[in-house]
Design a protein around this motif. Structure first.
Motif, PDB file in Angstrom:
ATOM      1  N   MET A  85     -71.251 -32.602 -12.587  1.00 14.64           N
ATOM      2  CA  MET A  85     -72.597 -31.759 -12.451  1.00 14.64           C
ATOM      3  C   MET A  85     -72.652 -30.714 -13.508  1.00 14.64           C
ATOM      4  O   MET A  85     -71.660 -29.888 -13.606  1.00 14.64           O
ATOM      5  CB  MET A  85     -72.583 -31.258 -10.949  1.00 14.64           C
ATOM      6  N   GLU A  86     -73.751 -30.298 -14.157  1.00 18.22           N
ATOM      7  CA  GLU A  86     -73.857 -29.694 -15.291  1.00 18.22           C
ATOM      8  C   GLU A  86     -74.083 -28.109 -14.689  1.00 18.22           C
ATOM      9  O   GLU A  86     -73.473 -27.367 -15.514  1.00 18.22           O
ATOM     10  CB  GLU A  86     -75.148 -29.850 -16.169  1.00 18.22           C
ATOM     11  N   THR A  87     -74.690 -27.889 -13.644  1.00 23.04           N
ATOM     12  CA  THR A  87     -74.626 -26.514 -13.185  1.00 23.04           C
ATOM     13  C   THR A  87     -74.415 -26.227 -11.735  1.00 23.04           C
ATOM     14  O   THR A  87     -74.427 -27.307 -11.067  1.00 23.04           O
ATOM     15  CB  THR A  87     -76.263 -26.093 -13.347  1.00 23.04           C
ATOM     16  N   THR A  88     -73.610 -25.150 -11.640  1.00 19.95           N
ATOM     17  CA  THR A  88     -73.218 -25.061 -10.237  1.00 19.95           C
ATOM     18  C   THR A  88     -73.564 -23.897  -9.578  1.00 19.95           C
ATOM     19  O   THR A  88     -73.114 -23.117  -8.679  1.00 19.95           O
ATOM     20  CB  THR A  88     -71.606 -25.306 -10.294  1.00 19.95           C
TER      21      THR A  88
ATOM     22  N   ASP B  25     -76.455 -37.668  -4.815  1.00 23.80           N
ATOM     23  CA  ASP B  25     -75.551 -38.063  -5.896  1.00 23.80           C
ATOM     24  C   ASP B  25     -76.506 -38.701  -6.951  1.00 23.80           C
ATOM     25  O   ASP B  25     -76.329 -39.068  -7.906  1.00 23.80           O
ATOM     26  CB  ASP B  25     -74.608 -38.871  -5.486  1.00 23.80           C
TER      27      ASP B  25
ATOM     28  N   ALA C 132     -65.965 -30.870  -7.068  1.00 21.96           N
ATOM     29  CA  ALA C 132     -65.681 -30.825  -8.385  1.00 21.96           C
ATOM     30  C   ALA C 132     -65.018 -29.822  -8.794  1.00 21.96           C
ATOM     31  O   ALA C 132     -64.160 -29.904  -9.758  1.00 21.96           O
ATOM     32  CB  ALA C 132     -66.973 -31.019  -9.225  1.00 21.96           C
ATOM     33  N   GLU C 133     -65.320 -28.420  -8.706  1.00 23.75           N
ATOM     34  CA  GLU C 133     -64.608 -27.218  -8.903  1.00 23.75           C
ATOM     35  C   GLU C 133     -63.278 -27.066  -8.437  1.00 23.75           C
ATOM     36  O   GLU C 133     -62.330 -26.883  -9.269  1.00 23.75           O
ATOM     37  CB  GLU C 133     -65.610 -26.107  -8.481  1.00 23.75           C
TER      38      GLU C 133
ATOM     39  N   ARG D   1     -75.347 -31.916  -2.026  1.00 17.80           N
ATOM     40  CA  ARG D   1     -75.284 -31.364  -3.403  1.00 17.80           C
ATOM     41  C   ARG D   1     -74.345 -30.210  -3.715  1.00 17.80           C
ATOM     42  O   ARG D   1     -73.490 -30.411  -4.692  1.00 17.80           O
ATOM     43  CB  ARG D   1     -76.655 -31.074  -3.826  1.00 17.80           C
ATOM     44  N   GLN D   2     -74.343 -29.248  -2.908  1.00 15.74           N
ATOM     45  CA  GLN D   2     -73.407 -28.189  -2.943  1.00 15.74           C
ATOM     46  C   GLN D   2     -71.981 -28.668  -2.668  1.00 15.74           C
ATOM     47  O   GLN D   2     -71.145 -27.997  -3.500  1.00 15.74           O
ATOM     48  CB  GLN D   2     -73.803 -27.042  -1.984  1.00 15.74           C
TER      49      GLN D   2
ATOM     50  N   LEU E 203     -78.601 -25.649  -7.499  1.00 14.48           N
ATOM     51  CA  LEU E 203     -78.147 -26.749  -6.757  1.00 14.48           C
ATOM     52  C   LEU E 203     -79.144 -26.916  -5.416  1.00 14.48           C
ATOM     53  O   LEU E 203     -79.304 -28.175  -4.877  1.00 14.48           O
ATOM     54  CB  LEU E 203     -76.680 -26.342  -6.090  1.00 14.48           C
TER      55      LEU E 203
ATOM     56  N   TRP F 182     -71.864 -19.490   0.033  1.00 15.57           N
ATOM     57  CA  TRP F 182     -72.523 -20.869   0.123  1.00 15.57           C
ATOM     58  C   TRP F 182     -72.826 -21.351   1.505  1.00 15.57           C
ATOM     59  O   TRP F 182     -73.786 -21.765   1.830  1.00 15.57           O
ATOM     60  CB  TRP F 182     -71.793 -21.807  -0.810  1.00 15.57           C
TER      61      TRP F 182
ATOM     62  N   ALA G  33     -70.612 -30.184  -5.812  1.00 17.68           N
ATOM     63  CA  ALA G  33     -70.385 -29.151  -6.834  1.00 17.68           C
ATOM     64  C   ALA G  33     -69.163 -28.519  -6.338  1.00 17.68           C
ATOM     65  O   ALA G  33     -68.034 -28.434  -7.467  1.00 17.68           O
ATOM     66  CB  ALA G  33     -71.358 -28.330  -7.044  1.00 17.68           C
TER      67      ALA G  33
END
Length: 200
Positions: free
Chosen positions: A1-4, A74, A191-192, A184-185, A9, A148, A188
């Motif tokens: 995902m390009e932006t977090t 996704d 992935a982090e 979506r959050q 998001l 978040w 992200a």
């Protein structure tokens, strides 16, 4: 995902939900229907224990809705049969919010469910976890990025007020929208976390 970033998001989750609006509204209608017993119990002044039990169908429907919205978040197409992939154990755990209908101190577990619930639902759907594992993942995500989790809680409260103010017109869109954003959050954050673990 390009932006977090949280705003990005949230916006991308809302946009993804909008692009699948007909099916998300249909899924939302199923969730609203699951709340009919609870609404009837509250309006009829039923015993509080009965009203607390009526929370369970709502929680069960939300676990199925999370399975439905995770693919939307996704970037994949949703599937209405995914609504049948419910998690009875997680639903039972989240139904602890029904304690708020039994006693004043029940507001505490209800608040905890409101804070952790969206993360637990999304984590279970995104990672394919169920029951206690999904709840534990939701707790970890909320603790890892509390801002978040608080934002999701605030969005939930605002969305509920908006649904009430619209005389129920927005009710069909509220839950799918929130769970798409939550998924979506969650993706992200996972992935982090996975990236951090890989560097250790």
């Amino acid at each position: 995902m390009e932006t977090t970033t949280l705003p990005a998001l949230t916006w991308s989750g809302a946009t993804a939900c909008w692009h699948e609006l007909p099916r998300t509204l249909a899924a939302g209608a199923v969730t609203v229907a699951s709340a009919v017993p609870l609404a009837a119990a509250l309006l009829a002044g039923a015993p509080r224990a009965l009203a607390a039990i009526a929370v369970l169908p709502v929680a069960l429907a939300l676990t199925g809705l999370a399975s439905f919205t995770a693919p939307i978040a996704d970037g994949d197409g949703p599937s209405l049969p995914a609504l049948r992939r419910v998690d009875p154990v997680l639903a039972l755990l989240l139904s602890a919010a029904g304690l708020a209908l039994l006693a004043p101190w029940g507001v505490v577990p209800a608040a905890a469910v409101l804070l952790v619930g969206p993360n637990a639902l999304a984590y279970g759907a995104v990672r394919g976890k169920r029951g206690l594992a999904a709840l534990r993942g939701g707790v970890i995500l909320a603790a890892y990025r509390p801002a978040w989790a608080l934002t999701l809680t605030a969005l939930t409260v605002i969305a509920l007020f908006a649904a009430a103010a619209s005389a129920g017109v927005l009710a069909f869109a509220v839950a799918p929208l929130l769970l798409t954003i939550a998924s979506r959050q969650t993706a992200a954050l996972l992935a982090e976390i996975d990236a951090l673990q890989a560097t250790r």
